[in-house]
Design an enzyme around this catalytic site. Structure first.
Site, PDB file in Angstrom:
ATOM      1  N   ARG A  53       0.815  -1.221   0.000  1.00 32.83           N
ATOM      2  CA  ARG A  53       0.000   0.000   0.000  1.00 32.83           C
ATOM      3  C   ARG A  53       0.846   1.267   0.000  1.00 32.83           C
ATOM      4  O   ARG A  53       0.647   2.172  -0.810  1.00 32.83           O
ATOM      5  CB  ARG A  53      -0.924   0.030   1.225  1.00 32.83           C
ATOM      6  CG  ARG A  53      -2.163  -0.761   1.087  1.00 32.83           C
ATOM      7  CD  ARG A  53      -2.681  -1.115   2.452  1.00 32.83           C
ATOM      8  NE  ARG A  53      -1.662  -1.876   3.179  1.00 32.83           N
ATOM      9  CZ  ARG A  53      -1.434  -3.160   2.986  1.00 32.83           C
ATOM     10  NH1 ARG A  53      -2.154  -3.817   2.110  1.00 32.83           N
ATOM     11  NH2 ARG A  53      -0.499  -3.800   3.646  1.00 32.83           N
ATOM     12  N   THR A  54       1.781   1.348   0.943  1.00 24.76           N
ATOM     13  CA  THR A  54       2.519   2.597   1.103  1.00 24.76           C
ATOM     14  C   THR A  54       3.305   2.914  -0.162  1.00 24.76           C
ATOM     15  O   THR A  54       3.250   4.031  -0.688  1.00 24.76           O
ATOM     16  CB  THR A  54       3.475   2.499   2.310  1.00 24.76           C
ATOM     17  OG1 THR A  54       2.706   2.129   3.458  1.00 24.76           O
ATOM     18  CG2 THR A  54       4.166   3.814   2.562  1.00 24.76           C
ATOM     19  N   LYS A  82      25.639  -5.636  -1.186  1.00 24.43           N
ATOM     20  CA  LYS A  82      27.111  -5.657  -1.217  1.00 24.43           C
ATOM     21  C   LYS A  82      27.708  -5.047   0.038  1.00 24.43           C
ATOM     22  O   LYS A  82      28.925  -4.906   0.142  1.00 24.43           O
ATOM     23  CB  LYS A  82      27.607  -4.875  -2.433  1.00 24.43           C
ATOM     24  CG  LYS A  82      27.116  -5.421  -3.772  1.00 24.43           C
ATOM     25  CD  LYS A  82      27.528  -4.472  -4.897  1.00 24.43           C
ATOM     26  CE  LYS A  82      26.858  -4.843  -6.197  1.00 24.43           C
ATOM     27  NZ  LYS A  82      26.957  -3.771  -7.202  1.00 24.43           N
ATOM     28  N   ARG A 103      11.457   3.567   3.754  1.00 25.04           N
ATOM     29  CA  ARG A 103      10.896   2.541   4.645  1.00 25.04           C
ATOM     30  C   ARG A 103      12.075   1.666   5.061  1.00 25.04           C
ATOM     31  O   ARG A 103      12.810   1.166   4.210  1.00 25.04           O
ATOM     32  CB  ARG A 103       9.837   1.730   3.901  1.00 25.04           C
ATOM     33  CG  ARG A 103       9.506   0.353   4.471  1.00 25.04           C
ATOM     34  CD  ARG A 103       8.671   0.384   5.731  1.00 25.04           C
ATOM     35  NE  ARG A 103       7.377   0.995   5.563  1.00 25.04           N
ATOM     36  CZ  ARG A 103       6.248   0.339   5.275  1.00 25.04           C
ATOM     37  NH1 ARG A 103       6.271  -0.964   5.104  1.00 25.04           N
ATOM     38  NH2 ARG A 103       5.107   0.981   5.158  1.00 25.04           N
ATOM     39  N   HIS A 131       5.360   6.319  11.602  1.00 26.18           N
ATOM     40  CA  HIS A 131       4.845   6.196  10.244  1.00 26.18           C
ATOM     41  C   HIS A 131       3.925   7.396   9.998  1.00 26.18           C
ATOM     42  O   HIS A 131       2.709   7.259   9.889  1.00 26.18           O
ATOM     43  CB  HIS A 131       4.082   4.866  10.104  1.00 26.18           C
ATOM     44  CG  HIS A 131       3.844   4.431   8.693  1.00 26.18           C
ATOM     45  ND1 HIS A 131       4.117   5.223   7.602  1.00 26.18           N
ATOM     46  CD2 HIS A 131       3.331   3.271   8.192  1.00 26.18           C
ATOM     47  CE1 HIS A 131       3.804   4.566   6.493  1.00 26.18           C
ATOM     48  NE2 HIS A 131       3.319   3.381   6.832  1.00 26.18           N
TER      49      HIS A 131
END
Lengths: 304, 153
Positions: A53-54, A82, A103, A131
């Protein structure tokens, strides 16, 4: 750090929130009408955790505004694999983009990246921390359905690790809202959030049973009790049953109760609730686009 | 010479940290990075009778004055302590500890999921509260056993 990074909902005043929500309402009314608003703007998406969703709502929002998104792909396919640091990854991608969305599974990741980059940064979830863009769409949904003042809201589920809960609780301190937190003892609000709520003088009550408070609620915000937090599956099963809602649970609720959930849900809300007027969680998810359009519009307006 | 005189015997130059809460002397040594290998002459008194505190600890370090970072961390675990800078056997300066507003790079965050515990170019930073400290990054509040989180080299 830049003033226009959005790292935590604690940064948001009532005026900030209302400004974004008012603008979001304009975009919501006709989202296709703003396609020339930020032509050529590029949004950098740094998603170190899976998200549907986000991430998609940010992509949709920037495209609705006429811009586009660049995406680092999965962690497995990126330079992170890496051994590149998050700070370096962010500093590279900021060279490609006009704003960044992050995120990350670690708490404090957005604050740290904000210290390294010169383009605006939006925190789209940092571990169990914050959030804030979810909170803005939650507030938009609450305002549409129940109003933001003279509000009695119950927030139920995993309050300890639930970042959407932490951000929402902070933001609600700007409004005349009584906040009731319902959870098992083991998943109560963390000390830091209780500290902030106490400092802000918010009206806060904690409960272990929903029945105690359900009849007085205008909004019930349900979050997933996370199975992986429990060392014992039986303990989870006992608790999960107690914190799920169905039509029987809702018999004592007000007729105009608004039931919300940041999604994804597992079994906290029975599917039979979906067809009732209580259910607002899909509308809530839809609101992610206009609210994120409003946020991006605000940030990109200052772009040189 | 009496036992009392032995305990408080003067040092020519260095630092005497007095009025340390009883039982905290070893943590004070940890903050100062003293493990006996650097060659400094150190005297430690533990559970010494004190009119003001009942019992106290005392640490004397010869030929060394403390940095502000060290003083800041000391103030968190030994807020009642006094620091006497000794020159020519005399107390040249007496310093009472004040809790700083924040401490940078001297405590590690106990939250394993905090970004400061990953391999990132970031120093730990804690706001000092009335009754503890709070990580500036993950916001974890630490009230108990602060000395366990000292990250001073």
């Amino acid at each position: 750090m830049r003033d226009d990074h959005l790292i935590t909902a604690k940064q948001l005043s009532r005026e900030d929130v209302e400004s974004v929500l008012d603008r979001a309402a304009e975009f919501d009314a006709d989202p296709a009408a703003f396609g020339d608003r930020h032509e050529d703007a590029i949004l950098g998406l740094l998603f170190f955790e899976p998200s549907t969703r986000t991430k998609m709502s940010f992509e949709t929002a920037i495209k609705r505004l006429g811009g586009d998104a660049v995406d680092m792909g999965t962690v497995e396919s990126s330079s992170v694999k890496k051994g590149e640091s998050l700070a370096d990854t962010a500093r590279v991608i900021e060279g490609y983009a006009d704003a960044l969305v992050l995120r990350h599974p670690s708490q404090g990741a957005a604050k740290m990246v904000g210290e390294f980059v010169d383009v605006p940064l939006l925190n789209a979830g940092d571990g169990a921390g914050h959030h804030p863009t979810q909170t803005l769409l939650d507030l938009y949904t609450i305002r549409e359905n129940a109003g933001l003042d003279d509000l009695t809201i119950g927030i139920m589920g995993d309050l300890k690790y639930g970042r959407t809960v932490h951000s929402l609780a902070h933001a609600l301190t700007n409004f005349d809202a009584d906040q009731h937190f319902i959870s098992p003892e083991s998943l109560k609000l963390p000390r830091s959030v209780r500290y902030d709520l106490h400092e802000s003088g918010a009206m806060v009550r904690e409960h272990t049973e929903l029945d105690d408070i359900l009849p007085s609620l205008d909004v019930l915000y349900v979050t997933r009790i996370q199975r992986e937090r429990f060392p014992d599956e039986n303990e989870y099963q006992e608790i999960a049953g107690e914190y799920g809602i169905d039509l029987e649970t809702l018999e004592s609720a007000k007729d105009d109760l608004t039931v919300m959930h940041p999604l994804p849900r597992v079994d906290e809300i029975a599917p039979e609730v979906d067809d009732t007027d209580y259910a607002t969680y899909f509308e809530q998810a839809h609101n992610g686009v206009p609210v994120r359009m409003a946020l991006l519009d605000q940030l990109l307006e200052g772009r040189q | 010479m009496s036992d009392h005189q032995l305990r408080v015997s003067k040092i020519p130059r260095g630092t005497v940290i007095d009025h340390i809460r009883a039982g905290q002397a070893l943590n004070v040594l940890a903050i100062l990075g003293i493990d006996g290998e650097s060659g400094e002459t150190v005297s430690v008194g533990m559970n010494v009778p004190s009119d003001r505190m009942g019992h106290k600890d005392i640490v004397k370090v010869e030929d060394r004055e403390l940095s502000q970072d060290e003083v800041d961390v000391l103030s968190l675990i030994a807020p009642e302590a006094t620091i006497n800078i000794i020159r020519e056997y005399e107390v040249a300066e007496k310093q009472y500890l004040e809790r700083p507003e924040r401490v940078v790079g001297v405590l590690s965050c106990p939250n394993h999921n905090c970004i400061t515990n990953e391999n990132e170019p970031v120093e730990t930073e804690f706001d000092v509260l009335d009754d503890g400290v709070r990580c500036e990054y993950c916001e974890t509040i630490v009230r108990e056993d602060l000395a366990d989180h000292i990250a001073v080299e």
